[in-house]
Design a protein around this motif. Sequence first.
Motif, short mmCIF file in Angstrom:
data_model
loop_
_atom_site.label_atom_id
_atom_site.label_comp_id
_atom_site.label_asym_id
_atom_site.label_seq_id
_atom_site.Cartn_x
_atom_site.Cartn_y
_atom_site.Cartn_z
N SER A 91 0.80 -1.22 0.00
CA SER A 91 0.00 0.00 0.00
C SER A 91 0.84 1.26 0.00
O SER A 91 0.31 2.34 -0.22
N SER A 92 2.13 1.18 0.27
CA SER A 92 2.98 2.36 0.30
C SER A 92 4.32 2.00 -0.29
O SER A 92 4.84 0.90 -0.06
N MET A 93 4.92 2.91 -1.05
CA MET A 93 6.20 2.64 -1.69
C MET A 93 7.05 3.89 -1.66
O MET A 93 6.55 5.00 -1.88
N ASP A 94 8.32 3.75 -1.38
CA ASP A 94 9.25 4.87 -1.31
C ASP A 94 9.67 5.27 -2.72
O ASP A 94 10.30 4.47 -3.43
N ALA A 95 9.32 6.49 -3.14
CA ALA A 95 9.67 6.95 -4.47
C ALA A 95 11.15 7.24 -4.61
O ALA A 95 11.64 7.47 -5.72
N ASN A 96 11.89 7.28 -3.52
CA ASN A 96 13.32 7.55 -3.58
C ASN A 96 14.14 6.27 -3.73
O ASN A 96 15.38 6.33 -3.69
N THR A 97 13.50 5.13 -3.86
CA THR A 97 14.22 3.88 -4.07
C THR A 97 14.20 3.53 -5.55
O THR A 97 13.47 4.12 -6.34
N LYS A 98 15.01 2.56 -5.91
CA LYS A 98 15.10 2.14 -7.31
C LYS A 98 13.77 1.62 -7.82
O LYS A 98 13.32 1.97 -8.93
N GLU A 99 13.09 0.78 -6.99
CA GLU A 99 11.80 0.24 -7.42
C GLU A 99 10.75 1.34 -7.55
O GLU A 99 9.94 1.34 -8.47
N GLY A 100 10.76 2.27 -6.57
CA GLY A 100 9.78 3.35 -6.62
C GLY A 100 9.96 4.24 -7.85
O GLY A 100 8.99 4.63 -8.49
N ARG A 101 11.23 4.59 -8.17
CA ARG A 101 11.48 5.43 -9.35
C ARG A 101 11.08 4.71 -10.63
O ARG A 101 10.52 5.31 -11.55
N ALA A 102 11.39 3.42 -10.71
CA ALA A 102 11.02 2.66 -11.90
C ALA A 102 9.51 2.63 -12.10
O ALA A 102 9.00 2.80 -13.20
N LEU A 103 8.78 2.42 -10.99
CA LEU A 103 7.33 2.39 -11.07
C LEU A 103 6.75 3.74 -11.44
O LEU A 103 5.83 3.86 -12.25
N LEU A 104 7.32 4.80 -10.85
CA LEU A 104 6.84 6.15 -11.16
C LEU A 104 7.07 6.50 -12.62
O LEU A 104 6.19 7.06 -13.29
N LEU A 105 8.25 6.15 -13.17
CA LEU A 105 8.53 6.42 -14.58
C LEU A 105 7.60 5.62 -15.49
O LEU A 105 7.13 6.12 -16.52
N GLN A 106 7.32 4.37 -15.12
CA GLN A 106 6.42 3.55 -15.92
C GLN A 106 5.03 4.16 -15.95
O GLN A 106 4.36 4.20 -17.00
N GLN A 107 4.57 4.65 -14.81
CA GLN A 107 3.24 5.27 -14.76
C GLN A 107 3.21 6.56 -15.58
O GLN A 107 2.20 6.87 -16.23
N LEU A 108 4.30 7.31 -15.55
CA LEU A 108 4.35 8.52 -16.37
C LEU A 108 4.30 8.17 -17.86
O LEU A 108 3.63 8.84 -18.65
#
Length: 559
Positions: free
Chosen positions: A153-170
């Motif tokens: 339910s929560s993910m750290d956007a400052n981690t590798k997985e969080g950044r990858a997920l954020l970029l994919q959503q963008l």
Amino acid sequence: MSETTNQFHGFSKAEDVAIETSLDGATTPNSVTGIRLQLPHTPARLSHESDSAPHHFQLVPVQPHELVTGQVVKDEKTGRHYKKIPVAKPAYSLGHTKGAPSTQTSGPRTTGRIGLGHALPTVEQNELYQAEKRSNKGSSTESFTGAGGYSRSSMDANTKEGRALLLQQLRELIHEEVSKANQGHAADIKKHVENVTQGTQQQLEEMLVSETGKRQTIDSDGDSDEKRDELYTENRVETVDPVVAERGLEDCNGDDGGDDDKLEFPNPWAAFRYKMREPFAEFLGSFILMTFGDGINNQVLVSGLIDPATAKGNYLSISFGWGIAVAMGVYVAGGVSGGMLNPAVTITLATFRKFPWRKVPIYIAAQLLGSFMGALCIYGLYINPIRMVDPEQTERTAAFFTTFPAEFLRTPATRMSSFYNEIYASAVLLIVILAIGDSSNTPPPDGMAPIVLLWLIVGIGATLGWQTAYAVNPSRDLGPRIMLWMVGYSPDILWTFDAWYWLWTPTLATITGALLGALIYDTLIYTGGESPINRTWKWSDVRLLPSSKSKSPSGQGEP
């Protein structure tokens, strides 16, 4: 700050258990969530509480007569009372503040998408996330959803997985928006093409029907062939290609271009200048060339003869002066005549680049006249110091305007070295000139060719100019030589010197070297069809491959 502590059991009034304190610097009270205040230390008079008591508190507004339990603080400035509630895990982000609008639309997130409340998680969320990762690694129970995101339910956007997920959503969002913007675009284009094609076909059919009717009418009259041709001519519509308007003239009918006889000029001189603008450009460019070239020669050499201690330059100054001379001359004439300024270049371009041979004599005459006038003006400028250092008008000052070989090259056994020197320098000059004019090579940007020529002349002067003064230009030597003869210099110095040196070295050798340089460049590099090297060889069947037909070496047929 004054404080009053009242011990109580059960419920007490807020005003009886209040601690008066200043709330300066605290967060402004919020009607929805109240105040969140962090005190650095527990006050000494509250030391009866456990050491493990939380140091984070939430202040909730209460009325003075309201029954409360616990501790109450009173703002000594406003007189308001606030109930002090311990908070074990305060939240600093909008998505986790008590009473804040929810960032989730339906239930807990299980897809791993990052929302507003989780793009910048709290410290506690980061710690929880790291603990989950360590736990998952130990038990090998990590699960992924979507583009590599963890199912949590929560993910750290400052981690590798969080950044990858954020970029994919963008990326998904951008793709969705672009798809919406282009929706129906292809259909509109297809419809437009169909309409245009249909309209064009209809026009062609109407024209065909019209022409067929005219032809049938003419043929049915039984007229002779001459009559039919006359009628066809009357009904034919001729198309005329647009003509680029020439500079410096105007047409009284408002139409630019056309034959010279139909052009209207403001005066007779404008008409004459229009016909002679190319020779005029070569004349003026050559004049500028000699102004800078002979000017730097006289400034450096004459000043050195008058006072060697205060000479106004050296040999390197002369090389740069001649480089600037060529660049400025080409800038003046290049846009009108091509800025050749050199009979050897003109003859070479006529031989290898289809420059009209009918223009060659007038170009050479303009170049010689421009060089003559430029040298004459420089002679008039420096006439006083020249007569001071050389009143007898000898070779000493004649060399300031024209070229002479070095002392060690004035014997019959060494004359060939002078001839070879000028051939070599002129060949290098033409190789570079043809290279910068070759669109399939690396031509300089528009307007930068004169700068390349500047450095070319500086390089030739610095490396090949010592023995023969690098004429590389028949008009640069012959024009000033004629000027010196007219102002009184001896013909023995100018014409018969060293077995007519002026004819076979600065004239014939430069032309020969220029032609040789063009031959070398076209043989090894150039692929344009205007070069004789790349035309069809009628006496030989050239085959590039066993299966190929007869081809030009450059891949182009004879133009």
